[in-house]
Write a protein that holds these residues in place. Structure first.
Motif, short mmCIF file in Angstrom:
data_model
loop_
_atom_site.label_atom_id
_atom_site.label_comp_id
_atom_site.label_asym_id
_atom_site.label_seq_id
_atom_site.Cartn_x
_atom_site.Cartn_y
_atom_site.Cartn_z
N ALA A 152 25.09 -44.41 -10.76
CA ALA A 152 24.42 -43.68 -9.69
C ALA A 152 24.60 -42.17 -9.81
CB ALA A 152 24.95 -44.16 -8.34
N SER A 153 25.55 -41.72 -10.61
CA SER A 153 25.76 -40.28 -10.79
C SER A 153 24.72 -39.66 -11.70
CB SER A 153 27.17 -40.03 -11.36
OG SER A 153 28.17 -40.45 -10.45
N ARG A 154 23.94 -40.46 -12.37
CA ARG A 154 22.90 -39.94 -13.26
C ARG A 154 21.69 -39.51 -12.42
NH1 ARG A 154 21.97 -40.59 -18.90
NH2 ARG A 154 19.78 -40.57 -19.54
N PRO A 155 21.19 -38.29 -12.59
CA PRO A 155 20.07 -37.82 -11.77
C PRO A 155 18.85 -38.74 -11.88
CG PRO A 155 21.07 -35.99 -12.97
CD PRO A 155 21.70 -37.25 -13.51
N GLY A 156 18.24 -38.99 -10.74
CA GLY A 156 17.01 -39.77 -10.71
C GLY A 156 17.19 -41.27 -10.67
N VAL A 157 18.45 -41.74 -10.68
CA VAL A 157 18.73 -43.18 -10.74
C VAL A 157 18.99 -43.72 -9.34
CG1 VAL A 157 20.48 -44.87 -11.45
CG2 VAL A 157 19.58 -43.24 -13.11
N THR A 158 18.49 -44.94 -9.08
CA THR A 158 18.87 -45.70 -7.90
C THR A 158 19.46 -47.02 -8.36
OG1 THR A 158 16.68 -46.70 -7.66
CG2 THR A 158 17.10 -44.67 -6.45
N VAL A 159 20.45 -47.51 -7.63
CA VAL A 159 21.18 -48.71 -8.01
C VAL A 159 21.24 -49.68 -6.84
CG1 VAL A 159 23.37 -49.65 -8.85
CG2 VAL A 159 22.62 -47.37 -9.60
N VAL A 160 20.97 -50.94 -7.13
CA VAL A 160 21.28 -52.03 -6.20
C VAL A 160 22.43 -52.80 -6.81
CG1 VAL A 160 20.46 -54.11 -5.05
CG2 VAL A 160 18.91 -52.17 -5.35
N ALA A 161 23.58 -52.83 -6.12
CA ALA A 161 24.79 -53.42 -6.67
C ALA A 161 25.14 -54.68 -5.87
CB ALA A 161 25.94 -52.42 -6.61
N VAL A 162 25.24 -55.81 -6.58
CA VAL A 162 25.52 -57.10 -5.95
C VAL A 162 26.94 -57.53 -6.29
CG1 VAL A 162 24.81 -59.52 -5.78
CG2 VAL A 162 23.08 -57.74 -6.13
N GLU A 163 27.67 -57.97 -5.28
CA GLU A 163 29.05 -58.42 -5.46
C GLU A 163 29.30 -59.62 -4.55
OE1 GLU A 163 32.97 -59.20 -5.96
OE2 GLU A 163 31.72 -57.98 -7.30
N GLY A 164 30.07 -60.58 -5.06
CA GLY A 164 30.28 -61.83 -4.34
C GLY A 164 31.41 -61.80 -3.32
N ARG A 165 32.25 -60.77 -3.34
CA ARG A 165 33.37 -60.71 -2.40
C ARG A 165 33.23 -59.48 -1.50
NH1 ARG A 165 36.09 -63.48 -6.62
NH2 ARG A 165 37.21 -65.29 -5.78
N ALA A 166 33.25 -59.73 -0.19
CA ALA A 166 33.03 -58.66 0.77
C ALA A 166 34.11 -57.59 0.71
CB ALA A 166 32.95 -59.24 2.18
N ASP A 167 35.38 -57.98 0.47
CA ASP A 167 36.44 -56.97 0.42
C ASP A 167 36.27 -56.04 -0.77
OD1 ASP A 167 37.03 -59.10 -1.25
OD2 ASP A 167 39.20 -58.98 -0.95
N ASN A 168 35.80 -56.57 -1.90
CA ASN A 168 35.50 -55.70 -3.04
C ASN A 168 34.41 -54.69 -2.69
OD1 ASN A 168 37.37 -56.94 -4.71
ND2 ASN A 168 35.89 -58.31 -5.66
N LEU A 169 33.38 -55.15 -1.97
CA LEU A 169 32.29 -54.25 -1.60
C LEU A 169 32.77 -53.18 -0.62
CD1 LEU A 169 28.95 -56.22 -1.14
CD2 LEU A 169 29.58 -54.60 -2.92
N SER A 170 33.71 -53.51 0.25
CA SER A 170 34.25 -52.50 1.17
C SER A 170 34.93 -51.38 0.40
CB SER A 170 35.23 -53.14 2.14
OG SER A 170 34.59 -54.07 2.98
N ARG A 171 35.66 -51.74 -0.64
CA ARG A 171 36.31 -50.72 -1.46
C ARG A 171 35.27 -49.91 -2.24
NH1 ARG A 171 40.22 -54.88 -1.32
NH2 ARG A 171 39.29 -56.08 -3.02
N ALA A 172 34.26 -50.59 -2.75
CA ALA A 172 33.19 -49.88 -3.46
C ALA A 172 32.48 -48.89 -2.53
CB ALA A 172 32.19 -50.88 -4.03
N SER A 173 32.21 -49.31 -1.31
CA SER A 173 31.53 -48.44 -0.35
C SER A 173 32.36 -47.20 -0.05
CB SER A 173 31.27 -49.22 0.95
OG SER A 173 30.65 -48.40 1.91
#
Length: 244
Positions: A69-90
């Protein structure tokens, strides 16, 4: 956010699978965690330099997500199976001020990727070998993108494999010492190398470009890039995935 505030919030969200770096400081401090993951964004963009809409499967705590996502012009949809991992990612994405990422909590074996739209490329790292029907995920990926960047294990010991649904696989019990990196099921199926390539072909991908590979008596690793058969991969004069 001040360093002490970052540390406090990181501690609240822990335990972490890997540490993360921000402003040249690694967090969480004073805890025993693995070092920050080495991202795969550099080789990804070497092969797919024009990718702007990316689907990431198996985001974990967002290490690769940040680099994509740090690359200019890029959008990312990121899928993860564990909610706690996603909280840390957020949390980490917020630290970096990245607003071009959509985080999705889903089990990829139960989720219809088509509901997310189409993508230039799918990044699938450290996930395929955590599934009970890995061939289905490759077909689902082909439904939403012509490009695939895949990093996975495959099984190298033919004496312990069996045939199912046209593929040679190894039944693996998920007993990794770090539970947050295990599959969502107790057992998974790993391809052998020829069946991994066959599953890619069955999904509609052409001959992949092998970027890196480590062969061992049992657990083998491979990083590859592939496009649907009517496409080409940038720099595909590199090694192709011939017979093992």
């Amino acid at each position: 956010m001040r360093p002490d505030e970052i540390q406090r919030r990181a501690t609240e969200l822990g335990p972490w699978v890997n540490g993360f770096e921000y402003d040249s400081v690694t967090y969480p401090r004073d805890t025993q965690v693995a070092p920050p993951r080495v991202g795969r964004a550099l080789p990804f963009f070497d092969v797919f330099p024009d990718a702007t809409r990316i689907l990431e499967l198996g985001a974990l705590e967002g290490a690769d997500t940040i680099r994509l996502a740090s690359r200019p012009g890029v959008t990312v949809v990121a899928v993860e199976g564990r909610a706690d991992n996603l909280s840390r990612a957020s949390f980490v994405l917020g630290l970096h001020g990245l607003t071009n990422v959509r985080l999705v909590h889903a089990d990829v074996e139960q989720f219809d990727l088509r509901s997310l739209g189409r993508f230039d490329v799918v990044l699938c790292t450290g996930l395929l070998y955590h599934l009970q029907r890995p061939w289905d995920l490759l077909r689902s990926i082909a439904d939403v993108s012509d490009g695939l960047f895949l990093s996975t294990h495959y099984w190298g010991d033919a004496d312990t494999t069996f045939d199912t649904e046209g593929y040679v696989v190894k039944l693996v019990h998920e007993d990794h010492p770090e539970p947050r990196t295990r599959a969502l099921t107790e057992t998974t199926l790993w391809f052998d190398r020829p069946s991994l390539l066959k599953a890619l072909t069955d999904a509609g991908f052409g001959t992949p470009q092998v970027i890196n590979e480590r062969v061992a008596p049992s657990v083998c690793d491979i990083v590859l890039a592939a496009r649907r058969a009517h496409q080409t991969v940038a720099g595909e004069q590199g090694t192709s995935a011939g017979p093992a």
